[in-house]
Enzyme design. Structure first.
Site, PDB file in Angstrom:
ATOM      1  N   SER A 102       0.918  -1.195   0.018  1.00 29.88           N
ATOM      2  CA  SER A 102      -0.041  -0.107  -0.033  1.00 29.88           C
ATOM      3  C   SER A 102       0.862   1.259  -0.155  1.00 29.88           C
ATOM      4  CB  SER A 102      -0.995   0.081   1.240  1.00 29.88           C
ATOM      5  OG  SER A 102      -2.107   0.786   1.286  1.00 29.88           O
ATOM      6  N   LYS A 154     -22.404  16.745   6.774  1.00 26.76           N
ATOM      7  CA  LYS A 154     -21.545  17.213   7.855  1.00 26.76           C
ATOM      8  C   LYS A 154     -21.476  15.829   8.598  1.00 26.76           C
ATOM      9  CE  LYS A 154     -18.187  19.521   9.674  1.00 26.76           C
ATOM     10  NZ  LYS A 154     -17.100  19.837   8.929  1.00 26.76           N
TER      11      LYS A 154
END
Length: 282
Positions: A102, A154
């Site tokens: 990764s 949000k």
């Protein structure tokens, strides 16, 4: 110049070839604190500069042992290494120890060559996001979740509220963008060396260093000492450049409350890091 100085210059032993060795070990992320190790631009910038600083430098060797982490910090570190390599005209060789997966493989791709041990783990070119859902637990406990926001999304993916399909789709779109950035980086650095199609290399799968050689993810098998001595001679000098290590609250310089918070944060961080290493059997 005096006769003595001329004689010294004439009979001076030739300088031993110099290769600096920079170890990049740990999980990659911005939250490196006084009790936690890891890699980020802040913690590595100085050591990267020092690795490229010596005159008549033959190469910089990156010794990588990382399961990944933040894509942003991976990119920042990789870009700094590339910029200095071009500026100083010094080649960079990456050596994989246990794992460069990764974000760890992102760092390896900053080098001009990647050399791994046959049993190393390489690849995992993908993006992952994981968490937990606690909405049923807090309901059983009789806890009411209260969230107030300005902005409809949000509180997206709040773990204490039921998961919404639109939030998951939004997260997946972000992951696809980051994944494409990762793919573009690997292709730009590895080019024609890659010997497999996208469906094989960029699925998030990982392989041993030996298999990575077949796929073009690495260039050769070996270790830093053996390869550098074969390349630059038995007398090559391998100079280790130390990265900044975690400090324990500046010798207990934090207040009791701050130290307690740092300890708690370190415990949570360690659990997350343990899960990253665990993916690769380490």
């Amino acid at each position: 110049m005096s006769i003595r100085s001329r004689l010294r210059k004439l009979f001076r032993r030739p300088a031993r070839p110099l290769v600096t060795v920079l170890r990049l070990s740990g999980v990659i992320g911005a939250g490196v604190g006084p009790m936690r190790g890891g890699l980020c631009m802040e913690s590595t910038a100085e050591s990267i500069e020092r690795a490229f600083a010596p005159d008549e430098l033959k190469a910089v060797a990156l010794v990588i042992n990382s399961p990944g982490g933040s894509p942003v910090q991976s990119a920042l570190i990789g870009n700094r290494i590339r910029a200095l390599s071009v500026e100083k005209k010094v080649p960079v060789v990456a050596f994989v120890e246990d794992v460069a997966a990764s974000g760890g493989y992102w760092l390896a791709c900053a080098a001009d060559e990647i050399i791994a041990d046959a049993g190393s783990v390489v690849g995992s070119i993908g993006v992952i996001s994981a968490g937990f859902g606690f909405q049923d637990l807090i309901a059983k406990l009789g806890v009411e979740r209260r969230v107030y926001t300005a902005g409809r999304n949000k509180a997206m993916l709040d773990p204490f509220r039921p998961e919404r399909e639109e939030d998951v789709e939004r997260l997946k779109s972000l992951q696809l963008e980051i994944h494409q950035n990762f793919i573009d980086w690997v292709k730009s650095r590895r080019g024609d060396k890659l010997r497999a199609d996208d469906d094989t290399l960029f699925t998030g799968e990982f392989w041993t260093g030996k298999r990575g050689l077949d796929l073009g993810l690495v260039d050769a098998l070996g270790d830093v000492r053996t390869v550098m001595r074969a390349r630059y001679g038995e007398k090559v000098r391998l100079a280790l450049v130390e990265t900044r290590k975690p400090w324990l609250a500046r010798r207990f310089g934090l207040s009791g409350s701050s130290l307690g918070a740092e300890v708690a944060s370190a415990v949570v961080s360690a659990a997350g890091e343990r899960s990253l290493w665990g993916r690769y059997g380490l």
